[in-house]
Design a protein around this motif. Structure first.
Motif, PDB file in Angstrom:
ATOM      1  N   PHE A 146       0.856  -1.186   0.000  1.00 40.98           N
ATOM      2  CA  PHE A 146       0.000   0.000   0.000  1.00 40.98           C
ATOM      3  C   PHE A 146       0.892   1.235   0.000  1.00 40.98           C
ATOM      4  N   THR A 200      -2.341   6.891  -0.591  1.00 46.82           N
ATOM      5  CA  THR A 200      -3.355   6.191  -1.385  1.00 46.82           C
ATOM      6  C   THR A 200      -4.506   5.744  -0.491  1.00 46.82           C
ATOM      7  N   THR A 251      -7.244   2.672  -0.251  1.00 44.33           N
ATOM      8  CA  THR A 251      -7.573   1.333  -0.734  1.00 44.33           C
ATOM      9  C   THR A 251      -8.762   0.779   0.041  1.00 44.33           C
ATOM     10  N   THR A 258      -2.462   7.818   4.146  1.00 41.75           N
ATOM     11  CA  THR A 258      -2.682   6.493   3.574  1.00 41.75           C
ATOM     12  C   THR A 258      -3.847   5.847   4.312  1.00 41.75           C
ATOM     13  N   VAL A 269      -6.506   2.407   4.471  1.00 45.53           N
ATOM     14  CA  VAL A 269      -6.930   1.065   4.074  1.00 45.53           C
ATOM     15  C   VAL A 269      -8.253   0.797   4.778  1.00 45.53           C
ATOM     16  N   ALA A 306     -12.425   5.042  -3.138  1.00 44.11           N
ATOM     17  CA  ALA A 306     -11.025   4.644  -3.037  1.00 44.11           C
ATOM     18  C   ALA A 306     -10.320   4.735  -4.388  1.00 44.11           C
ATOM     19  N   ASP A 307      -8.982   4.724  -4.336  1.00 40.61           N
ATOM     20  CA  ASP A 307      -8.187   4.662  -5.564  1.00 40.61           C
ATOM     21  C   ASP A 307      -8.195   3.253  -6.146  1.00 40.61           C
ATOM     22  N   ARG A 308      -8.302   2.264  -5.253  1.00 40.46           N
ATOM     23  CA  ARG A 308      -8.191   0.867  -5.650  1.00 40.46           C
ATOM     24  C   ARG A 308      -9.052   0.025  -4.725  1.00 40.46           C
ATOM     25  N   VAL A 309      -9.650  -1.005  -5.275  1.00 37.16           N
ATOM     26  CA  VAL A 309     -10.396  -1.984  -4.472  1.00 37.16           C
ATOM     27  C   VAL A 309      -9.713  -3.341  -4.619  1.00 37.16           C
ATOM     28  N   LEU A 310      -9.428  -3.977  -3.486  1.00 35.43           N
ATOM     29  CA  LEU A 310      -8.923  -5.349  -3.479  1.00 35.43           C
ATOM     30  C   LEU A 310     -10.058  -6.273  -3.092  1.00 35.43           C
ATOM     31  N   HIS A 355      -8.869  -7.114  -8.406  1.00 38.85           N
ATOM     32  CA  HIS A 355      -8.747  -5.727  -7.972  1.00 38.85           C
ATOM     33  C   HIS A 355      -9.329  -4.817  -9.040  1.00 38.85           C
ATOM     34  N   ASP A 359      -8.907  -0.598 -10.219  1.00 39.30           N
ATOM     35  CA  ASP A 359      -8.330   0.728 -10.051  1.00 39.30           C
ATOM     36  C   ASP A 359      -9.355   1.772 -10.490  1.00 39.30           C
TER      37      ASP A 359
END
Length: 254
Positions: free
Chosen positions: A36, A40, A42, A200, A202, A214-218, A228, A230
């Motif tokens: 991470f 960011t 996430t 940052t 999470v 979010a910027d990214r999903v996991l 994932h 983006d």
């Protein structure tokens, strides 16, 4: 992985495996490797039992992996004792929970500055004023949680998470107890913390709309990162989650 990438990563999992029990072992995390980057946002999603909570607990040093390693702000958590882990969480990690976790007898300022005082330091009054202004609570310093709305209480929790200038903020369903409008405001505040102050974040969530901030999903399933997205859109997240639910159900039948 090159050193430049490692330097940017505030949290890093390397081949993390977590198994509960020995007679009938349950694999909660299965060889997870992920990083991470600083600044960011996430979101972590997955079906019930996918390993989301274990993922968050291992990242925050609240649980220890069975194997593999977790680094937080460049520190390997494995060799740390409980006292060192407690100090690290107090100084380098902020937490925002669904239930707010405010102390009802304390006013806003005392709730926000609690982590600083627990660390044995005197709160910086200017820093406290600044963080309260950031979260829109400049006129609420003397109020107790019972005198605030749910959204205002979560803003107090975010201010408390920000006050130590942590390396990372972990959110566990931070908008789960809020109505849609208030949740959007709180998520906007978290987004602003990332964009303006390079925080940052999470965040574990079940809500595709929340994840879209979010910027990214996991996506976790069966203890593994299986997908994932983006720059996610809520409809894309919802579609992936639907497929994951079907996939997880088939895996359970094996």
């Amino acid at each position: 992985m090159n050193n430049g990438t490692a330097d940017r990563q505030v949290v890093r999992f390397d081949s993390v495996r977590k198994v509960y029990g020995s007679k009938n072992p349950v694999v909660a995390l299965d060889d997870v490797s992920i990083g991470f980057d600083r600044g960011t946002f996430t979101a972590v999603m997955g079906p019930s039992g996918s390993g989301k909570s274990t993922f968050l607990h291992c990242a925050a040093g609240l649980d220890r992996p069975t194997s593999g390693s977790v680094h937080l702000d460049g520190i390997d958590l494995a060799p740390l004792g409980e006292r060192a882990l407690t100090r690290l969480r107090r100084e380098r990690i902020g937490f925002v929970f669904q239930a707010f976790n405010l102390l009802p007898a304390l006013d806003v300022i005392d709730n926000v500055t609690l982590p600083v005082r627990l660390a044995g330091r005197r709160p910086d009054k200017a820093a406290v004023r600044d963080v309260l202004e950031r979260v829109g609570l400049g006129g609420r310093q003397g109020h107790r949680p019972g005198e605030l709305s749910g959204g205002q209480q979560q803003r107090v929790a975010i201010a408390r998470a920000l006050i130590t200038r942590p390396a990372v903020i972990f959110g566990d369903e931070p908008t789960g107890a809020l109505d849609t409008y208030t949740a959007s405001e709180v998520l906007g505040l978290l987004r602003e913390a990332v964009q303006r102050w390079e925080q940052t974040i999470v965040m574990v969530t079940h809500d595709p709309v929340a994840a879209a901030h979010a910027d990214r999903v996991l996506f976790l399933a069966d203890g593994r990162i299986v997908d994932h997205l983006d720059r996610p859109r809520a409809d894309e997240v919802a579609e992936r989650m639907t497929h994951l639910g079907v996939w997880a159900g088939r895996e359970a039948l094996r």
